[in-house]
Design an enzyme around this catalytic site. Structure first.
Site, PDB file in Angstrom:
ATOM      1  N   ASN A  60       1.356 -91.407  57.729  1.00 50.11           N
ATOM      2  CA  ASN A  60       2.793 -91.631  57.613  1.00 50.11           C
ATOM      3  C   ASN A  60       3.382 -90.498  56.771  1.00 50.11           C
ATOM      4  O   ASN A  60       3.000 -90.314  55.617  1.00 50.11           O
ATOM      5  CB  ASN A  60       3.013 -92.984  56.918  1.00 50.11           C
ATOM      6  N   ARG A 102       1.823 -86.549  38.428  1.00 45.99           N
ATOM      7  CA  ARG A 102       0.798 -85.530  38.643  1.00 45.99           C
ATOM      8  C   ARG A 102       1.308 -84.103  38.406  1.00 45.99           C
ATOM      9  O   ARG A 102       0.528 -83.160  38.336  1.00 45.99           O
ATOM     10  CB  ARG A 102       0.229 -85.664  40.070  1.00 45.99           C
TER      11      ARG A 102
HETATM   12  C1  UD1 Z   1       4.489 -92.615  50.360  1.00 44.49           C
HETATM   13  C2  UD1 Z   1       4.185 -93.649  51.443  1.00 44.49           C
HETATM   14  C3  UD1 Z   1       2.942 -93.209  52.221  1.00 44.49           C
HETATM   15  C4  UD1 Z   1       3.187 -91.837  52.816  1.00 44.49           C
HETATM   16  C5  UD1 Z   1       3.610 -90.835  51.735  1.00 44.49           C
HETATM   17  C6  UD1 Z   1       4.071 -89.561  52.398  1.00 44.49           C
HETATM   18  C7  UD1 Z   1       4.898 -95.812  50.551  1.00 44.49           C
HETATM   19  C8  UD1 Z   1       4.452 -97.109  49.988  1.00 44.49           C
HETATM   20  N1  UD1 Z   1       3.936 -94.936  50.853  1.00 44.49           N
HETATM   21  O1  UD1 Z   1       3.389 -92.584  49.483  1.00 44.49           O
HETATM   22  O2  UD1 Z   1       2.662 -94.137  53.274  1.00 44.49           O
HETATM   23  O3  UD1 Z   1       2.014 -91.379  53.448  1.00 44.49           O
HETATM   24  O4  UD1 Z   1       4.727 -91.344  50.958  1.00 44.49           O
HETATM   25  O5  UD1 Z   1       4.357 -88.566  51.462  1.00 44.49           O
HETATM   26  O6  UD1 Z   1       6.084 -95.613  50.753  1.00 44.49           O
HETATM   27  N2  UD1 Z   1      10.109 -93.284  44.943  1.00 44.49           N
HETATM   28  C9  UD1 Z   1      11.238 -93.942  44.513  1.00 44.49           C
HETATM   29  N3  UD1 Z   1      11.084 -95.131  43.864  1.00 44.49           N
HETATM   30  C10 UD1 Z   1       9.881 -95.680  43.643  1.00 44.49           C
HETATM   31  C11 UD1 Z   1       8.731 -95.007  44.096  1.00 44.49           C
HETATM   32  C12 UD1 Z   1       8.883 -93.809  44.744  1.00 44.49           C
HETATM   33  O7  UD1 Z   1      12.361 -93.467  44.695  1.00 44.49           O
HETATM   34  O8  UD1 Z   1       9.827 -96.768  43.047  1.00 44.49           O
HETATM   35  C13 UD1 Z   1      10.274 -92.005  45.628  1.00 44.49           C
HETATM   36  C14 UD1 Z   1       9.519 -90.879  44.963  1.00 44.49           C
HETATM   37  O9  UD1 Z   1      10.353 -90.214  44.011  1.00 44.49           O
HETATM   38  C15 UD1 Z   1       9.185 -89.977  46.124  1.00 44.49           C
HETATM   39  C16 UD1 Z   1       9.074 -90.932  47.306  1.00 44.49           C
HETATM   40  O10 UD1 Z   1       9.733 -92.124  46.914  1.00 44.49           O
HETATM   41  O11 UD1 Z   1      10.224 -89.048  46.386  1.00 44.49           O
HETATM   42  C17 UD1 Z   1       7.626 -91.234  47.677  1.00 44.49           C
HETATM   43  O12 UD1 Z   1       6.989 -91.800  46.547  1.00 44.49           O
HETATM   44  P1  UD1 Z   1       5.491 -91.478  46.181  1.00 44.49           P
HETATM   45  O13 UD1 Z   1       5.136 -92.263  45.000  1.00 44.49           O
HETATM   46  O14 UD1 Z   1       5.273 -90.015  46.150  1.00 44.49           O
HETATM   47  O15 UD1 Z   1       4.774 -92.148  47.468  1.00 44.49           O
HETATM   48  P2  UD1 Z   1       3.355 -91.794  48.041  1.00 44.49           P
HETATM   49  O16 UD1 Z   1       2.308 -92.436  47.236  1.00 44.49           O
HETATM   50  O17 UD1 Z   1       3.270 -90.333  48.258  1.00 44.49           O
HETATM   51 CA    CA Z   2       4.487 -88.392  47.554  1.00 42.47          CA
END
Ligand code: UD1
Ligand code: CA
Length: 490
Positions: free
Chosen positions: A179, A22
């Site tokens: 969360n 995004r």
């Molecule tokens: C996540 C949480 C959600 C919470 C939110 C808070 C999960 C499934 N959901 O959602 O409950 O409300 O954060 O901000 O965890 N990342 C990795 N590897 C991956 C995917 C993501 O390292 O395969 C990292 C991203 O770079 C980021 C963080 O994890 O720093 C969160 O990932 P993002 O995709 O932003 O999760 P949300 O959909 O925001």
């Molecule tokens: Ca996020």
């Protein structure tokens, strides 16, 4: 690395593998900057304050760029590569493998949530330990919870599970407790439950959040720590949030310096990077940017409309409507208005760089002045020098840059060009309009402009019929009559 004997040891895992779609950027999301530091840099800095035994950062998208930035930001952090299995659960799982038999607590943070502070996290870890929970979530109650995972509690008010926005039904979406994406886990709980998590959900990812329900199902304890200041949990997913989070960070930084004794007239238009340092009794006027490692000593007045990048400003100096990078400004010196100080500018104590002056790679000695309309590049100027208006150092001969050296107590006339390499001796003077191509010995007066010659009547002869010729003719005949009258009086 792993200390299985210390149950209260803390390891930190920072999630930074996501793409950040995004943001619509060629720069990985966690490397976008606020407060002069990449998002993930704020998280690493805060994590380091907790004194963890280990900090692991999980990367995948733009892996090499992010890994290099992490090495620069925190040499003690270890980079871990996530494989092709997506999701926050998988990210933590690959990091956990690096921790071996670690028996302490694991704090999980997101690389895109830069506002959380060390005090909040320390209290968070302490509450987890006090509750003897298997996992503790950080939660917040938001006016608009859209996009976040919702915290679903049971009839007793205990956390039962977390449901992602995309997997939630209407009733679950109505829940406003979210969360925050920051957790403390017993390492053992992660080792037990992460392998059991599937990808049967709307995003076909391994959700870290599913650990909560698994712990509960096995009779374990899931605690929640609700933060009052919801801004601490704000994450960056798009550019609008980037500016909003940047503004909140800046407001916090400005306030911190105000409480340390700095006068900031207008916090809304004052931008101070997290690594800048300001002494008590500094005054910052509106629309001023104090960036990177800039330091400002006590009594200095900076602004309005000023930008300082990696600069050092001395005590009681004033810097007005100025743009400066990698410049050192001495005590009691004055700069501006409308000055442009480029890298390698050193202005001595009580010195002056005035209006419409550009400087670069130059030292201007104690109490020396370049007051008006000048370009000073690759120049060394001694003490108590005054350069007349319009001094230009011609430092570039089309092939190479050369230095201009000006001794102590030199006074130059207006509109001089110093054609480098050239040296002006101590106490020397130069005439107005001089083009100085040769060294000037100490104490000499250098003149390079031919003596003035007046050609009488030139305008009337060569521009007849013009306004200039008319008034010149009148003035000349009045002058003649006057001279004649004076002649008769004698
Ligand atoms: C996540 C949480 C959600 C919470 C939110 C808070 C999960 C499934 N959901 O959602 O409950 O409300 O954060 O901000 O965890 N990342 C990795 N590897 C991956 C995917 C993501 O390292 O395969 C990292 C991203 O770079 C980021 C963080 O994890 O720093 C969160 O990932 P993002 O995709 O932003 O999760 P949300 O959909 O925001
Ligand atoms: Ca996020």
């Amino acid at each position: 690395m792993t200390d299985t004997t210390r149950d209260n040891a803390l390891a930190v895992i920072v999630l930074a593998a996501g793409q950040g779609t995004r943001m619509k950027s060629s720069v990985p999301k966690v490397l976008h900057r606020i407060g002069g530091r990449p998002l993930v840099g704020h998280v690493l800095h805060t994590a380091a304050d907790l004194g963890p035994v280990e900090t692991l950062v999980v990367v995948r998208h733009e892996r090499d760029l992010v890994a290099k930035a992490i090495a620069d930001l925190d040499p003690n952090a270890h980079v871990v590569d996530q494989d092709e299995i997506p999701g926050t659960g998988r990210a933590v799982e690959v990091a956990l493998e690096q921790l071996g038999g670690f028996a302490g607590d694991v704090l999980v943070l997101s690389g895109d949530c830069p506002l959380v502070d060390a005090g909040t996290l320390a209290a968070f870890v302490a509450s987890h330990r006090a509750a003897d929970a298997a996992v503790t979530l950080m939660t917040a109650v938001l006016e608009d919870p859209t996009g976040y995972g919702r915290v679903i509690r049971d009839a007793d008010g205990d956390v039962a599970r977390i449901v992602e926005q995309k997997d939630a039904d209407d009733a679950e979406r109505a829940v406003r407790e979210i969360n925050a994406g920051m957790y403390v886990f017993r390492a053992e709980a992660l080792r037990t439950y992460l392998p059991a998590i599937g990808t049967d959900n709307a995003q076909a990812e391994k959700y870290l959040t599913d650990v909560a329900a698994l712990v509960r199902g096995a009779g374990g304890r899931v605690a929640a720590s609700v933060v009052d200041d919801v801004t601490l949990t704000y994450g960056v997913n798009d550019r609008a949030q980037l500016s909003e989070v940047g503004r909140l960070l800046n407001a916090r930084t400005v306030r911190r310096w105000q409480l340390e004794g700095v006068t900031v007239l207008d916090p809304a238009t004052t931008w101070i990077d997290v690594d800048a340092k300001l002494a008590p009794d500094v005054t910052v006027l509106p629309n001023t940017h104090i960036l990177r490692t800039t330091t400002i000593a006590s009594g200095a007045i900076v602004g309005p409309d000023t930008s300082l990048v990696d600069c050092e400003v001395g005590e009681d100096a004033t810097v007005t409507r100025t743009d400066a990078t990698l410049a050192v400004i001495g005590a009691n010196a004055t700069v501006g208005p409308f000055a442009y100080l480029r890298p390698g500018t050193y202005l001595g104590d009580k010195g002056k760089i005035g209006t419409f002056v550009e400087t670069k790679n130059s030292t201007i000695g104690e109490a020396s002045k370049v007051p008006h309309l000048s370009y000073i590049g690759d120049t060394t100027i001694g003490k108590h020098v005054n350069l007349g208006a319009g001094a230009i150092t011609a430092n570039y001969d089309d092939l190479n840059k050369h230095r201009t050296e000006i001794g102590d107590e030199v006074h130059s006339g207006s509109h001089n060009v110093f054609v480098a390499p050239v040296r002006i001796g101590d106490g020397a003077k130069t005439g107005a309009g001089a083009v100085i191509r040769k060294d000037v010995p100490a104490g000499a007066l250098a003149l390079s402009v031919a003596p003035q010659r007046n050609v009488e009547g030139w305008v009337e002869k060569n521009r007849p019929g013009t306004g200039a010729a008319d008034v010149a003719a009148k003035a000349r005949s009045a002058q003649k009559a006057d001279d004649g009258a004076q002649e008769e009086d004698r």
